[in-house]
Enzyme design. Structure first.
Site, PDB file in Angstrom:
ATOM      1  N   HIS A 290       0.872  -1.147   0.097  1.00 22.49           N
ATOM      2  CA  HIS A 290       0.281  -0.006   0.421  1.00 22.49           C
ATOM      3  C   HIS A 290       1.132   1.078  -0.440  1.00 22.49           C
ATOM      4  O   HIS A 290       0.783   2.257   0.862  1.00 22.49           O
ATOM      5  CB  HIS A 290      -0.772   0.069   1.661  1.00 22.49           C
ATOM      6  CG  HIS A 290      -1.657  -0.414   1.015  1.00 22.49           C
ATOM      7  ND1 HIS A 290      -2.957  -1.035   0.563  1.00 22.49           N
ATOM      8  CD2 HIS A 290      -2.328  -2.261   1.859  1.00 22.49           C
ATOM      9  CE1 HIS A 290      -3.845  -1.440  -0.026  1.00 22.49           C
ATOM     10  NE2 HIS A 290      -3.419  -2.433   1.146  1.00 22.49           N
ATOM     11  N   TYR A 459     -22.656  -2.413  -4.205  1.00 17.83           N
ATOM     12  CA  TYR A 459     -23.187  -2.774  -3.100  1.00 17.83           C
ATOM     13  C   TYR A 459     -23.469  -1.686  -2.121  1.00 17.83           C
ATOM     14  O   TYR A 459     -22.153  -1.131  -1.670  1.00 17.83           O
ATOM     15  CB  TYR A 459     -21.288  -3.378  -2.591  1.00 17.83           C
ATOM     16  CG  TYR A 459     -20.684  -4.669  -3.170  1.00 17.83           C
ATOM     17  CD1 TYR A 459     -22.027  -5.873  -3.783  1.00 17.83           C
ATOM     18  CD2 TYR A 459     -20.270  -4.953  -4.349  1.00 17.83           C
ATOM     19  CE1 TYR A 459     -21.908  -7.334  -4.868  1.00 17.83           C
ATOM     20  CE2 TYR A 459     -19.888  -5.838  -5.278  1.00 17.83           C
ATOM     21  CZ  TYR A 459     -20.614  -7.301  -5.242  1.00 17.83           C
ATOM     22  OH  TYR A 459     -20.586  -7.505  -6.120  1.00 17.83           O
TER      23      TYR A 459
END
EC number: 2.8.2.-
Length: 609
Positions: A290, A459
């Site tokens: 990351h 979602y």
């Protein structure tokens, strides 16, 4: 009085079996009505014992006591207590036979027999109920009383098909948000998939003023060249789903090769063994787990072209992209992920050529991980990198001395970090929002001119949405992420303005294209009109009747008829002479008129342009 022969046979004593012979397992059961009545009239006769004998296939033996006509006794066990009420559902004769079965068989076999007969009775009742329903719906086809075997099979097939459909539907669509259950789509027109994704008003009121260059994001990305797309993946923003879309869901001349069981895919350029995508699923964590903006901008060029000489490196364009998320939802999602044991210890946090020291970046836990930590403990840690993570990962940390908090005051540091994150986000080639999946897909396709195979899915139910927090905790989370809250507000405004601008531009381009098509069709009509007029003016009526070169004969029908009527009165010699002269000069005049009509058409088209 002598008895008849059949009565004497009925009163004859039964034959005794031979010594050692097995007991008889069947009993005489076929008697006429007269024999049955006669046997019943004589008490103590063999016929009376046959009438009250055991069922077919079961024998009491020759020395068994007579069966008493009394209800069965209660069972002492729990199974017997459950099976005893079923005797009340059976007729009297069947209860007697079942009482005999209880004496001869074990308790388990008796319960199984009772359950089988009970289920058969329930099925028989259900059959009658379904038959009644079937007759109400399909009255002309069947009736309740007279349903043949084919109707029963058809009814059973329909019931089984319905049950199978229910099971399949529950397996495919376990939730209430299933696409198949949206019945309003059949009665209403197909809505715009890009409107009201977050269940908010489709009307958007901008808060920031952006220029046309900030809103128009059109990247001339040539996948066959040397340009590179770099994906900055921020934790818990839906970057994993978007990263899979990049390697598995884009229409390419040479799609990425993704093997089963491997996370990374091979995304080569057409005709080259060189990647066009720098992301987790294509090159892995080449610059650290990351990696943020500060790490990627200094690491990606050296990783991609590290083996080449600096003078031989191609002039690449690095197009950075990322995904942002609502700060409160992202914070709760990261807390739940940390609860499950995530640590991200492999993150390097390299800034200005070195990682931070333990004094500059202390740890919030002492063990191997922070699994099982409560939300209060997660919020109380002052060194938690989850606080304002999106601003920190999108800003240039070298402007504030990296992780050294003593370089400048905290207020000034926060202001510099926020302005740097806004600037980097605005100048990125593309960024999307987790709460707007379809709009994110649309803007990416318009920016890079690359289309996805299947649409993105929104979602609305996530792990963060399942966490119930009160207003006080929500206010505290917003306070801990106040920089992310301001950055997200800025990013959402810019994102929706870009979307509206691109949609308006698309509508304008479509309108301009329709206008050009109308002009083209109008130009073709004028061209045929010029040709028909020139041919009608320069051709004689005899040629029109014999050769018919005019493409529009109906348009000049009256003119041809009038010319034929006027010229028919002239002498034949004069008509033949005129016809010969016209044949000699018809070719030149027709070609000149055609060229003049074409020039007029070209001139008219140039005037319209």
């Amino acid at each position: 009085m002598a008895l008849p022969a059949f009565a004497a046979r009925a009163l004859r004593p039964p034959l005794q079996p031979e010594l050692g012979a097995p007991a008889r397992t069947t009993c005489p059961r076929r008697h006429s009505r007269v024999e049955a009545e006669l046997a019943a009239s004589l008490p103590g006769s063999v016929a009376a014992s046959v009438r009250a004998g055991p069922p077919r296939g079961v024998s009491l033996g020759f020395n068994s006591p007579p069966l008493q006509d009394e209800p069965p006794k209660a069972f002492s066990s729990l199974a017997g207590a459950l099976c005893a009420p079923l005797f009340a559902l059976l007729p009297r004769g069947r209860r007697r036979r079942m009482h005999d079965l209880r004496r001869r068989w074990d308790l388990g076999s008796l319960c199984r027999a009772l359950l089988t007969r009970g289920l058969a009775a329930v099925g028989h009742s259900l059959k009658h109920v379904l038959s009644a329903i079937f007759s109400k719906i399909f009255g002309p086809l069947a009736s309740v009383g007279n349903m043949d075997e084919k109707s029963n099979k058809l009814l059973l097939a329909l019931v089984m098909l319905f049950l199978f459909a229910v099971i399949v539907l529950q397996y495919v669509c376990p939730g209430t948000e299933c696409q198949l259950l949206r019945l309003q789509a059949f009665s209403s027109p197909v809505p715009d998939p890009y409107r009201s994704e977050d269940e908010s008003s489709s009307r958007f009121v901008p808060r920031y003023n952006f220029s046309r260059s900030d809103l128009l994001r059109k990247v001339d990305f040539d996948i066959k060249g040397d340009d590179l797309i770099v994906f900055l993946h921020i934790q818990k923003t839906g970057g994993t789903t978007f990263g899979r879309h990049l390697v598995r869901n884009i229409q390419l001349e040479q799609p990425c090769e993704c093997r089963v069981g491997q996370k990374k895919c091979t995304c080569h350029r057409p005709g080259k063994r060189e990647t066009w995508l720098f992301s987790r699923f294509s090159t892995g964590w080449s610059c650290g787990l990351h990696a943020d903006w500060t790490e990627l901008t200094s690491c990606v060029p050296s990783v991609v072209d590290g083996k080449r000489d600096a003078r031989l490196r191609p002039s690449r364009n690095f197009h950075y992209i990322t995904i942002l998320r609502d700060p409160v939802s992202r914070y709760l999602s990261e807390w739940r992920h940390v609860q499950r044991g995530a640590t991200w210890k492999a993150s390097l946090h390299v800034c200005d050529g070195r990682p931070p020291t333990s004094e500059e970046l202390p740890s919030c836990y002492t063990g191997d991980d922070w699994s099982g930590c409560p939300l209060k403990e997660f919020m109380d840690c002052p060194y938690n990198l989850a606080n304002n993570r999106q601003v920190r990962m999108l800003s240039d940390l070298t402007l504030v001395g990296c992780y050294n908090l003593s370089v400048m005051p905290e207020k000034q540091r926060n202001k510099v970090l926020l302005e740097s994150a806004k600037s980097n986000l605005k100048h990125m080639a593309f960024f999307g929002l987790t709460e707007f999946q379809r709009k994110t897909q649309y803007l990416f396709e318009k920016t890079f001119n690359m289309n996805f195979i299947s649409p993105f899915t929104q979602y609305n139910t996530t792990r963060a949405s399942s966490v119930e927090i009160n207003e006080e905790i929500q206010k505290r989370i917003e306070g801990l992420n106040f920089l992310d809250m301001e950055l997200y507000s800025y990013a959402k405004d810019l994102f929706l303005q870009r979307y509206q601008f691109m949609r308006q531009k698309e509508h304008q381009d479509a309108r301009r294209k329709r206008q050009e098509q109308r002009k083209f069709l109008k130009g073709r009509f004028l061209q045929t009109h010029f040709l028909s007029q020139s041919q009608g003016q320069n051709q004689s009526p005899g040629q029109n009747l014999s050769q018919s070169p005019n493409p529009n004969p109906n348009q000049n029908l009256t003119q041809n008829v009038s010319q034929n009527l006027t010229q028919s009165a002239k002498p034949n010699l004069i008509q033949k002479a005129n016809r010969g002269k016209q044949k000699q000069g018809s070719g030149q005049e027709q070609s000149d008129s055609t060229s003049n009509g074409t020039k007029d058409y070209i001139g008219s088209v140039e005037t319209w342009r």
